[in-house]
Design a protein around this motif. Structure first.
Motif, PDB file in Angstrom:
ATOM      1  N   TRP A 102       0.807  -1.225   0.000  1.00  0.00           N
ATOM      2  CA  TRP A 102       0.000   0.000   0.000  1.00  0.00           C
ATOM      3  C   TRP A 102       0.836   1.269   0.000  1.00  0.00           C
ATOM      4  CZ3 TRP A 102       1.222   2.640   4.384  1.00  0.00           C
ATOM      5  CH2 TRP A 102       1.643   1.899   5.507  1.00  0.00           C
ATOM      6  N   ASN A 137       0.635   3.220  -3.632  1.00  0.00           N
ATOM      7  CA  ASN A 137      -0.500   4.031  -4.068  1.00  0.00           C
ATOM      8  C   ASN A 137      -0.522   4.220  -5.579  1.00  0.00           C
ATOM      9  OD1 ASN A 137      -2.781   5.544  -3.899  1.00  0.00           O
ATOM     10  ND2 ASN A 137      -1.701   7.481  -3.546  1.00  0.00           N
ATOM     11  N   PRO A 179      -5.093  -1.071   6.992  1.00  0.00           N
ATOM     12  CA  PRO A 179      -5.294  -1.936   5.830  1.00  0.00           C
ATOM     13  C   PRO A 179      -6.545  -2.805   5.978  1.00  0.00           C
ATOM     14  CG  PRO A 179      -3.017  -2.046   6.601  1.00  0.00           C
ATOM     15  CD  PRO A 179      -3.792  -1.303   7.640  1.00  0.00           C
ATOM     16  N   ASP A 228      -9.698  -0.930   5.111  1.00  0.00           N
ATOM     17  CA  ASP A 228      -9.940  -0.774   3.680  1.00  0.00           C
ATOM     18  C   ASP A 228     -10.537  -2.026   3.061  1.00  0.00           C
ATOM     19  OD1 ASP A 228      -9.059   1.721   3.996  1.00  0.00           O
ATOM     20  OD2 ASP A 228      -7.077   1.419   3.116  1.00  0.00           O
ATOM     21  N   GLY A 244     -13.495  -0.113   2.321  1.00  0.00           N
ATOM     22  CA  GLY A 244     -12.940   0.655   1.215  1.00  0.00           C
ATOM     23  C   GLY A 244     -13.895   0.834   0.057  1.00  0.00           C
ATOM     24  N   ARG A 245     -14.381  -0.296  -0.453  1.00  0.00           N
ATOM     25  CA  ARG A 245     -15.194  -0.227  -1.660  1.00  0.00           C
ATOM     26  C   ARG A 245     -16.498   0.518  -1.393  1.00  0.00           C
ATOM     27  NH1 ARG A 245     -18.786  -3.056  -4.628  1.00  0.00           N
ATOM     28  NH2 ARG A 245     -19.313  -4.401  -2.894  1.00  0.00           N
ATOM     29  N   GLU A 266      -9.970   5.148   1.461  1.00  0.00           N
ATOM     30  CA  GLU A 266      -8.715   4.420   1.529  1.00  0.00           C
ATOM     31  C   GLU A 266      -7.993   4.935   2.766  1.00  0.00           C
ATOM     32  OE1 GLU A 266      -6.218   4.929  -1.834  1.00  0.00           O
ATOM     33  OE2 GLU A 266      -5.122   3.079  -1.444  1.00  0.00           O
ATOM     34  N   THR A 267      -8.168   4.239   3.869  1.00  0.00           N
ATOM     35  CA  THR A 267      -7.611   4.776   5.113  1.00  0.00           C
ATOM     36  C   THR A 267      -6.100   4.614   5.171  1.00  0.00           C
ATOM     37  OG1 THR A 267      -8.053   2.709   6.276  1.00  0.00           O
ATOM     38  CG2 THR A 267      -9.716   4.437   6.449  1.00  0.00           C
ATOM     39  N   VAL A 268      -5.505   3.710   4.354  1.00  0.00           N
ATOM     40  CA  VAL A 268      -4.041   3.623   4.391  1.00  0.00           C
ATOM     41  C   VAL A 268      -3.416   4.935   3.931  1.00  0.00           C
ATOM     42  CG1 VAL A 268      -3.773   1.127   4.206  1.00  0.00           C
ATOM     43  CG2 VAL A 268      -4.005   2.498   2.129  1.00  0.00           C
ATOM     44  N   GLU A 269      -4.209   5.760   3.254  1.00  0.00           N
ATOM     45  CA  GLU A 269      -3.706   7.078   2.880  1.00  0.00           C
ATOM     46  C   GLU A 269      -3.256   7.842   4.132  1.00  0.00           C
ATOM     47  OE1 GLU A 269      -2.968   8.277   0.056  1.00  0.00           O
ATOM     48  OE2 GLU A 269      -2.493  10.305   0.759  1.00  0.00           O
ATOM     49  N   ARG A 272       0.201   6.654   4.787  1.00  0.00           N
ATOM     50  CA  ARG A 272       1.098   7.258   3.786  1.00  0.00           C
ATOM     51  C   ARG A 272       1.385   8.719   4.149  1.00  0.00           C
ATOM     52  NH1 ARG A 272      -1.682   3.982  -0.348  1.00  0.00           N
ATOM     53  NH2 ARG A 272      -3.175   5.634  -0.702  1.00  0.00           N
ATOM     54  N   LYS A 313      -8.515 -11.364   1.007  1.00  0.00           N
ATOM     55  CA  LYS A 313      -7.726 -10.169   1.332  1.00  0.00           C
ATOM     56  C   LYS A 313      -7.318 -10.176   2.802  1.00  0.00           C
ATOM     57  CE  LYS A 313      -9.564  -6.836  -2.004  1.00  0.00           C
ATOM     58  NZ  LYS A 313     -10.448  -5.650  -2.097  1.00  0.00           N
TER      59      LYS A 313
END
Lengths: 411, 809
Positions: free
Chosen positions: A123, A126, A148, A151, A155-156, A161-164, A167, B753
Motif C-alpha cells: 500500500w 499508491n 489496511p 480498507d 474501502g469499496r 482508503e484509510t491507508v492514505e 502514507r 484479502k
C-alpha cells in the motif's frame, strides 16, 4: 462475585450517588438510554453480565465508553473503566456480536495467536512512484494499526482508503527527516478486544507488540489513530511494563514540529474547517489542543484556512457514535447525523478528524443517507494527517539508500 | 381414496437415526397445529381460531380474518350477532380490564362480506355417496357445508318455507336481520348444497325412501316445540301461549300488536327474545318471571342487560303456581316466592317455593319459555322407540350415530335447546363422523391432535397492550316505527382494529396459517390438522420410515418454532419427537437498526422497507408475508439488527455465535470446511462421501444460501484451526434469493484479502458455483483444494502448528 466487588471499589463505582449529572452528558440519554455507563454502575451489574433480553440490559454493550460521564462526575467514578471491567467479567457468548460480523475483532484475535502476522507494505505505493521512506530499525516508528483492514472492510463501499492516513504520516515524518520504522510483524494494538472484555487476547497483543518494537530499537512511536494512541499510552504500560517508549499521536507530533519550525505549509487555502475531538484523544488522553494548533497553523499568514468550532468541543465533544467497533445501532446513527449537522452549522466545508474510526463512521452515515437520497450535510470529512501531508510546502527529502520495501506484493 | 402408507406391522424403529430437521429442500405439505391454543380458542365449542382472526383484524387484514372464521364456522355473520361467546369470559384480558369484544369483531369482518358478490363455488361433488340432512338450522347447515366441501352431494330437507331453523324462526330481526341470514345461507347454497324447503318428511314410507336414497343421513331437526307450563286451564286459555310459537309467528312477519301486560316465564334466551318481541309489538309492560336469581338465568349477561335497558322487568325468585282466569279470560298469574337451596345436578341452586307466599301478577298475555322439545313425528313408532329418549334423539356420543346404521343426529334434537355455536360444533362433529362412516365404514370422530391441546394456563403479561378499555358498539335502542331494525351496531374499521389490538395473544401460535398461504411452493407448507394420515410428504415420511404428522407451533413474536412429530398410526400416544421448523422470516430489532438500507438492497422479495423513507434516522420494517427467510439481509446488516430465521442444528445461521459447534472444536489438524447452499448440499455431500471426506478431515456446513457467508465468521473458523474453505453456491442468476452469489463472492474476496493481510495464504479459500439444472460438478480436485489421497486433505496455506495457542503463553 468478588471480582465485581473489587471492580466497584477500584473504579469508585461504589461511590456513585446516582446524582444524575452524568446523564446530562451521556450521548445516549436523549434516546432514553440514560447514562449508559451509570446504568451499568448503579444497577445490579450481575444482571448486566448475564444478559437479559430487551430493556436497558444492553446498556453494557451500548455504552460508548466515551467518558463524557466522567467529565461531570463529582465523585470521580471511573465509569468507563468500570464498564470495561464488567465486560471482561461477562461470560463468553452472553454479549452481542460486534458489528460487521466481528470481522475486525476476529482479525485481532488471529493476530493474538502465536504466529506473528506478515504484513506487506504494498500500500505504500499508491499506484504511483513510491517516494516514501521507511526503515527496518530505528528510533521512531509509525504504528500503522488496522488501516489496511479497514480498507478491506469499508474501502469499496465508502470509497475510502484509510491507508492514505499512514502514507500521509510517513510523508510528514520523512518531511522532518525521519524514516519511520514499520513492522511487518506489527499486530493490532488490541484496543477493540480490550474494550470488548477480551483481556487475555489484549495482553497477548500488547506483549507481542512491545517485544517487537523493542527488538527494532524503537523508542518513540507515532500513531495516527486516537484509539491506538490511548492504548499504547495508558494500557500498554500495565500489560507490558518493561517497555515504555514515547507515544505520540500524529497531531501532537506535528504541533511540536510546527512550533519548532520544522514544518511549513504551502499556504494553500484550505477553506473553513471544524474539528471532531476523538473521545480517546480528547477525554481519555486530554489531548485537545495539539490538533487545533495544527489546524490553526494552516491559516498562518493567509487567512484563507480557518478553524471554526462546534458547540461541544474538547472534553465536551460528542462521540462519533461508536468506539472500538463494539456496538453500532440506531443511536450511533443519530449521533453521527447530529454531529454532521453541527459541523455543517458552523459553516465549515470540512470536518477534520484525528481518528480513522471517526472518519469511517461519519463517512458511513453520509454514504447511507446518500444511497437512500436522504438529506445529509454537504461536508467533506478528512483526516488531519492527510490534510497536513497535502499542505506540506515541499516534498520529502530523498534518501534512497535506506528506503526499504518489505516483502509482499499486491493481492 | 388412495391408500395411506401404513406403519402397521413395523417395528417402532421409525425414529432411529431420523433427521428430524426439516430443511427447506425437503419442504412438503405437512400438518402444523399449535400445541397450546389460546384460552379463547379453547373455549370455542366450534374450535374457531379466535386469536388468529382477532390478530388479523388488529393488523387490518380483514379478509384473511374472515377466512379464518369461515374455516370453522360457515355462519360468521350469524355467530357474530347471536353467539353467546364463551370465548369472551375465557379471555385473559378480563383479568386486566374487560375481555376483548370478540363477537363484535367477528360480526365486523362478516359484515364486510355482505357487500361483495357471492364467492365462487367449490368444484362439483366428486363422491357418489349422497347425504341427506333433515333440518336446516345451524347444525344441519354446518354439517351440510362440511360434507359438501369434502366432495359429497348433500341435500337438506326443511319443513318450513324458508331455511334457517331457529335462526330464522326463533330469533328476531332486531338481533339477526333476515338479510344476514339469507346471505349466509345463500353462500352455502352457492357452494352446491341443495336445500329443499317446504318439505316436511312425513312419517313412515317417506322417511324410509329418503333413507334408502342416501348413504348417510343426519337428523338435525332441532327442538321446535315449547314445553307447556303444566298449569290448570293453560290449554283452554288462548292468552297463554308457548314463547316459541309466538316467536315463530312474529318472525314469519306476523306483527300483530300485543296489548296489555305481558309476562314471560323462563330465564333463557327464548324468554328474553319473546319479551323483547312483545315489547316491540306494543305491550304496555313486559316482565320476565323466573324462579331463580338473576345469575342463574341461562340467558347470557348481555341479553339480560339489553332486556333491562329496553325496560323489561325481571321478576326473580318467583315460581308460577296457578293461572288466574276469570270468565275464560286471563287475569293474572299466581306465583310463589322461592328460596334457593343447594345446587342441583345442573349446578344451579335448587328453587324451593315457600309455602304460603302466594302473590298474583296481573297479566293479559303469558308466554311460556321454560324449555323445548323435539318434534319427532316424522319417525315411525318403531323407529322412534329405537332412537328417541325423553323427547330427544339418542346418539352414541363418540360417533354421533343413532341406533339406525348410517343415520346420525346433531344439534338441539340431541342436546335439547342450546346455543348456535354449540349447534355448529355439533354439526362439525357429525360431519366428521359421517365422513369416516362413508369412507371406511366406521363412524369415528377423529381425535386428531386433541391430545396435544392440553389446557394451558396463561399468565397475564406484566405489560399488556396499553389501550383504552373495551369498545362497545353502540346500542341503538328501539326506534318507533322501526322496532325490528337491528339494535346492535357494528364496529367501524378503526374501532375494530383498536379493539382487536387489545388482544394479548395468549399462546405461542395463532394458527392463522397465513404462513402457509404466503410461503408458497418453495417452503414448508402448513396445513391445518385433521388431514388424512399419510397425506404428508413422501420424502418426509420416508425419512422417518413411517408416516408421521407434525404438530407444532410457530411463535410469531420470537420467530422460534417448535413442532412435534407424531407417528400417524398405531404408535403409543405421546410418542412424539420434538423437531424444529424454520419460520421463514427474519425480524429487525429496531433499536439496532440505523436505517442503512443495505438489507433493502439485497432483498429480492421487497420484503423490507424503510419505516419513514424521508427521515435521516429511521428503522426498517419486514413484511413477514413476503420474507423468504434467506438471511441475506442478516449477512449484510452491519449492526446485527436483522435477526436471522431460526436455524436447525447443523445448519449455519449467519451469526458468529451460531457457528456450527463441531467447527469450533476441531479435533484434526486444519480440516476443510465446506459450506454448501441448500440446493447443492446433497450433491456436495455425495462428492465428499465419494472421496471419503468426513469429520474430522472435512466438515460440511449446510447454509440456506451461500450469500449468508460472512468473512468475519470464516476468519473465526480459521482462528479455530480451519485449514481451508470451500463455498458451494449457485451461479449468478440461478440463486433463488437473487443476490446470493454476488454476496458470497464478495465475502470470499474479502476473506482472501484478510488472509493476505494477516500473512496467510489466500488460496485456502475457494468458491464453486453451479447453475440451476446443471449436473452438479462439485469436485474438490478441480478446485485445487483436492485431497491428495483418499485420506487426507492437502493443507492449503495454513499457518504453522500450534497456532491456536496464545503468543503470550
Amino acid at each position: 462475585m468478588r471480582e465485581l466487588a473489587n471492580l466497584r471499589k477500584e473504579t469508585h463505582a461504589a461511590l456513585c450517588l446516582a446524582c444524575g449529572k452524568c446523564s446530562t452528558m451521556c450521548p445516549l440519554s436523549p434516546s432514553g438510554w440514560f447514562s449508559a455507563a451509570r446504568m451499568v454502575a448503579i444497577r445490579d451489574p450481575e444482571s448486566e453480565i448475564v444478559r437479559e433480553d430487551g430493556g436497558q440490559a444492553h446498556s453494557l454493550d451500548a455504552c460508548l465508553t466515551c467518558g463524557s460521564c466522567e467529565v461531570r462526575c463529582p465523585e470521580g467514578v471511573h465509569f468507563v473503566d468500570f464498564v470495561r471491567g464488567v465486560r471482561a467479567l461477562a461470560p463468553a457468548g452472553q454479549r452481542r456480536s460486534c458489528p460487521h460480523g466481528e470481522m475486525l475483532q476476529s482479525a485481532a484475535r488471529v493476530m493474538a495467536g502465536k504466529k506473528a502476522p506478515q504484513r506487506d507494505f504494498a500500500w505504500l505505493e499508491n499506484g504511483q512512484e513510491n517516494d516514501l521512506e521507511i526503515a527496518e530499525e530505528g528510533e521512531v516508528a509509525l504504528f500503522v494499526g488496522c488501516l489496511p483492514f479497514y480498507d478491506i472492510l469499508f474501502g469499496r463501499e465508502l470509497g475510502l482508503e484509510t491507508v492514505e492516513i499512514a502514507r500521509a504520516a510517513i510523508r510528514i515524518l520523512n518531511h522532518v527527516g525521519i524514516r519511520p520504522v514499520l513492522l511487518s510483524e506489527e499486530r493490532c494494538c488490541g484496543h477493540d478486544l480490550l474494550w470488548n472484555g477480551e483481556q487475555e487476547a489484549f495482553e497477548a497483543l500488547a506483549g507481542a507488540n512491545a517485544a517487537a518494537f523493542e527488538a527494532r530499537g524503537v523508542r518513540h512511536i507515532v500513531t495516527t489513530c486516537a484509539e491506538c494512541c490511548r492504548t499504547w499510552r495508558l494500557d500498554y504500560p500495565e500489560a507490558a511494563p518493561d517497555y515504555q517508549p514515547k507515544i505520540q499521536h500524529m497531531s501532537e507530533f506535528m504541533a511540536e514540529k510546527i512550533e519548532a519550525g520544522e514544518i511549513q505549509w504551502r499556504g494553500e487555502a484550505l477553506g473553513t474547517m471544524t474539528f471532531q475531538d476523538p473521545c480517546r484523544l480528547g477525554r481519555h488522553l486530554g489531548v485537545t489542543d495539539a490538533p487545533r494548533r495544527v489546524l490553526a497553523s494552516f491559516g498562518d499568514g493567509t487567512g484563507e484556512s480557518r478553524l471554526v468550532e462546534m458547540g461541544k468541543v474538547g472534553v465536551d465533544a460528542q462521540c462519533c457514535g461508536t468506539s472500538g467497533f463494539i456496538h453500532c445501532d440506531a443511536n450511533s446513527k443519530r449521533l453521527q447525523s447530529e454531529r454532521l449537522r453541527s459541523a455543517a452549522a458552523t459553516g465549515a466545508d470540512t470536518l477534520v478528524t484525528a481518528c480513522p474510526k471517526c472518519l469511517i463512521h461519519f463517512r458511513c452515515a453520509q454514504s447511507e443517507d446518500r444511497r437512500r437520497h436522504r438529506e445529509t450535510p454537504d461536508l467533506g470529512v478528512m483526516d488531519l494527517t492527510v490534510l497536513a501531508a497535502a499542505a506540506l510546502d515541499r516534498p520529502a527529502p530523498l534518501a534512497t539508500e535506506t528506503t526499504t520495501h518489505l516483502e509482499g506484493d499486491a493481492l | 381414496m388412495t391408500e395411506a402408507p401404513s406403519a402397521r406391522g413395523r417395528e417402532p424403529s421409525w425414529l432411529d437415526g431420523a433427521e428430524l430437521w426439516v430443511p427447506e429442500l425437503q419442504a412438503e405439505p405437512y400438518d402444523i397445529r399449535a400445541i397450546d391454543p389460546s384460552p379463547c380458542t379453547q373455549a370455542c365449542p366450534a374450535g374457531i381460531n379466535v386469536k388468529s382472526y382477532v390478530s388479523l383484524i388488529a393488523e387490518s387484514r380483514f379478509a384473511e380474518a374472515l377466512e379464518v372464521v369461515r374455516e370453522s364456522c360457515p355462519l360468521p355473520g350469524i355467530c357474530g350477532r347471536i353467539c353467546h361467546h364463551p370465548c369472551e369470559p375465557a379471555c385473559k384480558r378480563s383479568e386486566i380490564d374487560e375481555p376483548v369484544a370478540i363477537r363484535a369483531l367477528k360480526r365486523f369482518v362478516a359484515d364486510l362480506e355482505l357487500e361483495l358478490p357471492l364467492p365462487e363455488p367449490p368444484p362439483p361433488p366428486d363422491k357418489k355417496d349422497r347425504v341427506a340432512i333433515i333440518g336446516s338450522g345451524p347444525a344441519g347447515l354446518t354439517a351440510a357445508y362440511d360434507l359438501r366441501l369434502a366432495g359429497y352431494p348433500v341435500t337438506v330437507h326443511e319443513a318450513a318455507p324458508e331455511p334457517g331453523g331457529m335462526l330464522r324462526y326463533g330469533i328476531a330481526d332486531y338481533r339477526l336481520p333476515v338479510e344476514v341470514l339469507d346471505r349466509e345461507i345463500a353462500v352455502l347454497a352457492r357452494a352446491g348444497i341443495e336445500i329443499q324447503t317446504d318439505h316436511r318428511i312425513g312419517s313412515g314410507t317417506e322417511l324410509e325412501s329418503l333413507l334408502d336414497g342416501c348413504s348417510a343421513a343426519l337428523f338435525a331437526v332441532g327442538a321446535q316445540r315449547g314445553r307447556r307450563l303444566g298449569l290448570e286451564g293453560e290449554d283452554e286459555c288462548c292468552e297463554v301461549e308457548d314463547a316459541l310459537s309466538f316467536l315463530r309467528r312474529v318472525n314469519s312477519g306476523d306483527h300483530e300488536p300485543v296489548t296489555g301486560r305481558v309476562l314471560v316465564i323462563g330465564g333463557g334466551s327464548t324468554a328474553i327474545e319473546a319479551a323483547r318481541a312483545a315489547l316491540r309489538l306494543g305491550a304496555e309492560s313486559v316482565e320476565i318471571v323466573y324462579r331463580r336469581a338473576r345469575a342463574e338465568m341461562p340467558a347470557d349477561e348481555e341479553e339480560k342487560e339489553i332486556a333491562e335497558e329496553e325496560g323489561i322487568g325481571l321478576r326473580l325468585l318467583s315460581a308460577p303456581a296457578r293461572l288466574v282466569i276469570r270468565d275464560g279470560g286471563l287475569e293474572g298469574l299466581e306465583c310463589l316466592r322461592v328460596a334457593l337451596g343447594e345446587p342441583d345436578a345442573s349446578g344451579r341452586r335448587r328453587p324451593n317455593p315457600i309455602p304460603g307466599s302466594e302473590f298474583v301478577l296481573a297479566a293479559d298475555r303469558i308466554f311460556a319459555a321454560i324449555g323445548q322439545e323435539a318434534v319427532l313425528d316424522f319417525l315411525p313408532e318403531d323407529v322412534a322407540a329405537r332412537v328417541a329418549e325423553r323427547g330427544l334423539i339418542r346418539v352414541d356420543p363418540t360417533t354421533t350415530m343413532t341406533a339406525l346404521h348410517g343415520v346420525f343426529a346433531a344439534g338441539d334434537v340431541v342436546s335439547g335447546p342450546s346455543t348456535v355455536i354449540d349447534a355448529i360444533a355439533a354439526g362439525h362433529r357429525a360431519a366428521a363422523a359421517m365422513r369416516h362412516f362413508l369412507e371406511d365404514g366406521r363412524p369415528l370422530i377423529e381425535a386428531d391432535s386433541k391430545g396435544l391441546a392440553e389446557a394451558v394456563e396463561y399468565e397475564v403479561p406484566a405489560a399488556p397492550p396499553a389501550l383504552a378499555g373495551r369498545r362497545r358498539p353502540v346500542h341503538s335502542g328501539i326506534v318507533s316505527g322501526r322496532e325490528f331494525d337491528e339494535v346492535e351496531l357494528a364496529f367501524t374499521p378503526e374501532a375494530a382494529v383498536a379493539e382487536a389490538q387489545r388482544c394479548m395473544r395468549c399462546g405461542p401460535c395463532s394458527e392463522c396459517l397465513i404462513c402457509a398461504a404466503s410461503c408458497g411452493r418453495r417452503h414448508i407448507t402448513l396445513r391445518s390438522a385433521g388431514v388424512e394420515p399419510g397425506r404428508q410428504s413422501e420424502r418426509f415420511a420416508a425419512l422417518l420410515r413411517a408416516p408421521a404428522r407434525v404438530a407444532g407451533s410457530l411463535d410469531s413474536r420470537s420467530g422460534r418454532a417448535v413442532a412435534r412429530l407424531l407417528p400417524a398410526h398405531d404408535v403409543e400416544p405421546g410418542a412424539g419427537l420434538e423437531v424444529e421448523l424454520a419460520p421463514n422470516r427474519i425480524s429487525i430489532e429496531e433499536d439496532y437498526c440505523r436505517g442503512c438500507s443495505r438489507c433493502i438492497e439485497v432483498c429480492a422479495f421487497e420484503a423490507i422497507h424503510l419505516v419513514d423513507p424521508k427521515a435521516a434516522e429511521t428503522a426498517v420494517r419486514v413484511e413477514p408475508a413476503l420474507c423468504r427467510g434467506c438471511n441475506l439481509c442478516v449477512a449484510v446488516c452491519p449492526t446485527d439488527a436483522a435477526v436471522p430465521t431460526t436455524v436447525a442444528p447443523g445448519w449455519w445461521g449467519t451469526r458468529l455465535e451460531d457457528l456450527y459447534p463441531p467447527l469450533l472444536a476441531f479435533s484434526s489438524e486444519s480440516p476443510l470446511v465446506v459450506f454448501a447452499c441448500q440446493r447443492r448440499v446433497e450433491s456436495v455431500r455425495q462428492a465428499l462421501d465419494r472421496d471419503r471426506l468426513e469429520p474430522p478431515l472435512a466438515h460440511l456446513v449446510p447454509v440456506r444460501c451461500a450469500g449468508q457467508l460472512d468473512a468475519g465468521a470464516l476468519l473465526e473458523l480459521y482462528r479455530h484451526g480451519a485449514g481451508g474453505f470451500v463455498v458451494a453456491g449457485c451461479l449468478s442468476g440461478s440463486c433463488r434469493y437473487g443476490f446470493g452469489p454476488q454476496l458470497a463472492a464478495e465475502q470470499l474476496l474479502r476473506m482472501r484479502k484478510l488472509l493476505a493481510a494477516l500473512g496467510a495464504d489466500p488460496d485456502c479459500v475457494a468458491g464453486d458455483w453451479a447453475g440451476e439444472g446443471d449436473t452438479d460438478p462439485f469436485d474438490l480436485r478441480v478446485l485445487g483444494i483436492a485431497p491428495d489421497s483418499s485420506t487426507a486433505v492437502r493443507r492449503p496455506g495454513r499457518p504453522g502448528q500450534g497456532d491456536q495457542e496464545s503468543c503470550a503463553s
